[in-house]
Design a protein around this motif. Structure first.
Motif, PDB file in Angstrom:
ATOM      1  N   VAL A   1     -16.067 -31.830  13.911  1.00  0.00           N
ATOM      2  CA  VAL A   1     -17.040 -30.935  14.527  1.00  0.00           C
ATOM      3  C   VAL A   1     -18.398 -31.265  13.930  1.00  0.00           C
ATOM      4  O   VAL A   1     -18.585 -31.192  12.712  1.00  0.00           O
ATOM      5  CB  VAL A   1     -16.700 -29.452  14.264  1.00  0.00           C
ATOM      6  CG1 VAL A   1     -17.754 -28.538  14.874  1.00  0.00           C
ATOM      7  CG2 VAL A   1     -15.316 -29.107  14.809  1.00  0.00           C
ATOM      8  N   LEU A   2     -19.335 -31.652  14.782  1.00  0.00           N
ATOM      9  CA  LEU A   2     -20.716 -31.835  14.362  1.00  0.00           C
ATOM     10  C   LEU A   2     -21.364 -30.472  14.459  1.00  0.00           C
ATOM     11  O   LEU A   2     -21.369 -29.858  15.532  1.00  0.00           O
ATOM     12  CB  LEU A   2     -21.421 -32.848  15.264  1.00  0.00           C
ATOM     13  CG  LEU A   2     -22.896 -33.104  14.954  1.00  0.00           C
ATOM     14  CD1 LEU A   2     -23.061 -33.681  13.549  1.00  0.00           C
ATOM     15  CD2 LEU A   2     -23.489 -34.032  15.990  1.00  0.00           C
ATOM     16  N   ALA A   3     -21.867 -29.960  13.330  1.00  0.00           N
ATOM     17  CA  ALA A   3     -22.366 -28.587  13.299  1.00  0.00           C
ATOM     18  C   ALA A   3     -23.436 -28.439  12.227  1.00  0.00           C
ATOM     19  O   ALA A   3     -23.673 -29.337  11.424  1.00  0.00           O
ATOM     20  CB  ALA A   3     -21.212 -27.625  13.016  1.00  0.00           C
ATOM     21  N   THR A   4     -24.047 -27.272  12.211  1.00  0.00           N
ATOM     22  CA  THR A   4     -25.028 -26.927  11.194  1.00  0.00           C
ATOM     23  C   THR A   4     -24.310 -26.229  10.054  1.00  0.00           C
ATOM     24  O   THR A   4     -23.594 -25.247  10.279  1.00  0.00           O
ATOM     25  CB  THR A   4     -26.105 -25.997  11.795  1.00  0.00           C
ATOM     26  OG1 THR A   4     -26.676 -26.635  12.933  1.00  0.00           O
ATOM     27  CG2 THR A   4     -27.184 -25.697  10.792  1.00  0.00           C
ATOM     28  N   ASN A   5     -24.496 -26.731   8.830  1.00  0.00           N
ATOM     29  CA  ASN A   5     -23.823 -26.118   7.684  1.00  0.00           C
ATOM     30  C   ASN A   5     -24.615 -24.919   7.169  1.00  0.00           C
ATOM     31  O   ASN A   5     -25.674 -24.576   7.710  1.00  0.00           O
ATOM     32  CB  ASN A   5     -23.540 -27.144   6.582  1.00  0.00           C
ATOM     33  CG  ASN A   5     -24.800 -27.713   5.955  1.00  0.00           C
ATOM     34  OD1 ASN A   5     -25.879 -27.126   5.991  1.00  0.00           O
ATOM     35  ND2 ASN A   5     -24.659 -28.893   5.362  1.00  0.00           N
ATOM     36  N   ALA A   6     -24.122 -24.289   6.125  1.00  0.00           N
ATOM     37  CA  ALA A   6     -24.737 -23.072   5.592  1.00  0.00           C
ATOM     38  C   ALA A   6     -26.160 -23.302   5.097  1.00  0.00           C
ATOM     39  O   ALA A   6     -26.966 -22.369   5.082  1.00  0.00           O
ATOM     40  CB  ALA A   6     -23.879 -22.514   4.462  1.00  0.00           C
ATOM     41  N   GLU A   7     -26.491 -24.529   4.722  1.00  0.00           N
ATOM     42  CA  GLU A   7     -27.843 -24.837   4.261  1.00  0.00           C
ATOM     43  C   GLU A   7     -28.789 -25.167   5.411  1.00  0.00           C
ATOM     44  O   GLU A   7     -29.966 -25.428   5.193  1.00  0.00           O
ATOM     45  CB  GLU A   7     -27.813 -26.007   3.267  1.00  0.00           C
ATOM     46  CG  GLU A   7     -27.187 -25.662   1.928  1.00  0.00           C
ATOM     47  CD  GLU A   7     -25.662 -25.691   1.969  1.00  0.00           C
ATOM     48  OE1 GLU A   7     -25.083 -26.534   2.702  1.00  0.00           O
ATOM     49  OE2 GLU A   7     -25.037 -24.851   1.304  1.00  0.00           O
ATOM     50  N   GLY A   8     -28.255 -25.203   6.638  1.00  0.00           N
ATOM     51  CA  GLY A   8     -29.076 -25.489   7.813  1.00  0.00           C
ATOM     52  C   GLY A   8     -29.178 -26.952   8.183  1.00  0.00           C
ATOM     53  O   GLY A   8     -29.978 -27.322   9.043  1.00  0.00           O
ATOM     54  N   PHE A   9     -28.358 -27.789   7.547  1.00  0.00           N
ATOM     55  CA  PHE A   9     -28.382 -29.219   7.829  1.00  0.00           C
ATOM     56  C   PHE A   9     -27.201 -29.611   8.716  1.00  0.00           C
ATOM     57  O   PHE A   9     -26.130 -29.011   8.638  1.00  0.00           O
ATOM     58  CB  PHE A   9     -28.316 -30.028   6.526  1.00  0.00           C
ATOM     59  CG  PHE A   9     -29.483 -29.775   5.617  1.00  0.00           C
ATOM     60  CD1 PHE A   9     -30.728 -30.303   5.907  1.00  0.00           C
ATOM     61  CD2 PHE A   9     -29.322 -29.005   4.476  1.00  0.00           C
ATOM     62  CE1 PHE A   9     -31.809 -30.064   5.070  1.00  0.00           C
ATOM     63  CE2 PHE A   9     -30.385 -28.770   3.624  1.00  0.00           C
ATOM     64  CZ  PHE A   9     -31.638 -29.292   3.920  1.00  0.00           C
ATOM     65  N   LEU A  10     -27.410 -30.647   9.530  1.00  0.00           N
ATOM     66  CA  LEU A  10     -26.307 -31.161  10.337  1.00  0.00           C
ATOM     67  C   LEU A  10     -25.258 -31.764   9.421  1.00  0.00           C
ATOM     68  O   LEU A  10     -25.570 -32.443   8.449  1.00  0.00           O
ATOM     69  CB  LEU A  10     -26.803 -32.199  11.333  1.00  0.00           C
ATOM     70  CG  LEU A  10     -27.576 -31.655  12.523  1.00  0.00           C
ATOM     71  CD1 LEU A  10     -28.074 -32.811  13.388  1.00  0.00           C
ATOM     72  CD2 LEU A  10     -26.723 -30.711  13.341  1.00  0.00           C
ATOM     73  N   ASP A  11     -24.011 -31.528   9.770  1.00  0.00           N
ATOM     74  CA  ASP A  11     -22.897 -31.947   8.931  1.00  0.00           C
ATOM     75  C   ASP A  11     -21.689 -32.173   9.826  1.00  0.00           C
ATOM     76  O   ASP A  11     -21.653 -31.725  10.972  1.00  0.00           O
ATOM     77  CB  ASP A  11     -22.600 -30.846   7.911  1.00  0.00           C
ATOM     78  CG  ASP A  11     -21.782 -31.319   6.725  1.00  0.00           C
ATOM     79  OD1 ASP A  11     -21.371 -32.490   6.691  1.00  0.00           O
ATOM     80  OD2 ASP A  11     -21.546 -30.490   5.832  1.00  0.00           O
ATOM     81  N   LEU A  12     -20.694 -32.859   9.300  1.00  0.00           N
ATOM     82  CA  LEU A  12     -19.422 -33.017   9.998  1.00  0.00           C
ATOM     83  C   LEU A  12     -18.373 -32.168   9.303  1.00  0.00           C
ATOM     84  O   LEU A  12     -18.162 -32.288   8.096  1.00  0.00           O
ATOM     85  CB  LEU A  12     -18.962 -34.474  10.000  1.00  0.00           C
ATOM     86  CG  LEU A  12     -19.569 -35.383  11.044  1.00  0.00           C
ATOM     87  CD1 LEU A  12     -19.110 -36.821  10.809  1.00  0.00           C
ATOM     88  CD2 LEU A  12     -19.205 -34.945  12.441  1.00  0.00           C
ATOM     89  N   TYR A  13     -17.724 -31.328  10.073  1.00  0.00           N
ATOM     90  CA  TYR A  13     -16.597 -30.539   9.598  1.00  0.00           C
ATOM     91  C   TYR A  13     -15.338 -31.233  10.102  1.00  0.00           C
ATOM     92  O   TYR A  13     -15.180 -31.446  11.309  1.00  0.00           O
ATOM     93  CB  TYR A  13     -16.683 -29.106  10.132  1.00  0.00           C
ATOM     94  CG  TYR A  13     -15.501 -28.248   9.769  1.00  0.00           C
ATOM     95  CD1 TYR A  13     -15.441 -27.604   8.547  1.00  0.00           C
ATOM     96  CD2 TYR A  13     -14.437 -28.091  10.652  1.00  0.00           C
ATOM     97  CE1 TYR A  13     -14.353 -26.813   8.201  1.00  0.00           C
ATOM     98  CE2 TYR A  13     -13.340 -27.303  10.322  1.00  0.00           C
ATOM     99  CZ  TYR A  13     -13.307 -26.673   9.101  1.00  0.00           C
ATOM    100  OH  TYR A  13     -12.232 -25.889   8.766  1.00  0.00           O
ATOM    101  N   LEU A  14     -14.463 -31.643   9.203  1.00  0.00           N
ATOM    102  CA  LEU A  14     -13.245 -32.361   9.571  1.00  0.00           C
ATOM    103  C   LEU A  14     -12.051 -31.440   9.418  1.00  0.00           C
ATOM    104  O   LEU A  14     -11.930 -30.737   8.416  1.00  0.00           O
ATOM    105  CB  LEU A  14     -13.074 -33.587   8.672  1.00  0.00           C
ATOM    106  CG  LEU A  14     -14.266 -34.549   8.628  1.00  0.00           C
ATOM    107  CD1 LEU A  14     -14.008 -35.660   7.620  1.00  0.00           C
ATOM    108  CD2 LEU A  14     -14.570 -35.113  10.002  1.00  0.00           C
ATOM    109  N   SER A  15     -11.172 -31.452  10.426  1.00  0.00           N
ATOM    110  CA  SER A  15     -10.024 -30.559  10.355  1.00  0.00           C
ATOM    111  C   SER A  15      -8.838 -31.119  11.133  1.00  0.00           C
ATOM    112  O   SER A  15      -8.972 -32.058  11.913  1.00  0.00           O
ATOM    113  CB  SER A  15     -10.381 -29.180  10.903  1.00  0.00           C
ATOM    114  OG  SER A  15     -10.580 -29.235  12.298  1.00  0.00           O
TER     115      SER A  15
END
Length: 81
Positions: A9-23
């Motif tokens: 999942v390409l998403a915005t993390n808690a710090e407001g930066f784009l990140d990849l969430y892998l699951s």
């Protein structure tokens, strides 16, 4: 019976930066055919503190192949776009 599917999942993390969430998600054949694996992964990412914009793709999507190439490109291992 369910299948274990890798989803990014390409998403915005808690710090407001784009990140990849892998699951991993567990989906039946019917759920997979109805693309519910994406909704499952988006819900997991949201539970993990990620926020919109979010887009999910699984191991069988064309985006997964592009991600592999993007890694090589970003690391400088290839000059091909």
């Amino acid at each position: 019976m369910t299948n274990r599917i890798r989803v990014a999942v390409l998403a915005t993390n808690a710090e407001g930066f784009l990140d990849l969430y892998l699951s991993f998600v567990e989906a039946t054949d019917l759920e997979y055919s109805e693309s519910q694996q994406y909704d499952m992964a988006l819900a997991q990412a949201e539970d993990g503190g990620y926020r919109v914009p979010m887009i999910a793709f699984d191991q069988n999507d064309a985006a997964a192949d592009v991600l592999r190439h993007a890694d090589e490109f970003m690391e400088g291992d290839t000059d091909e776009v």
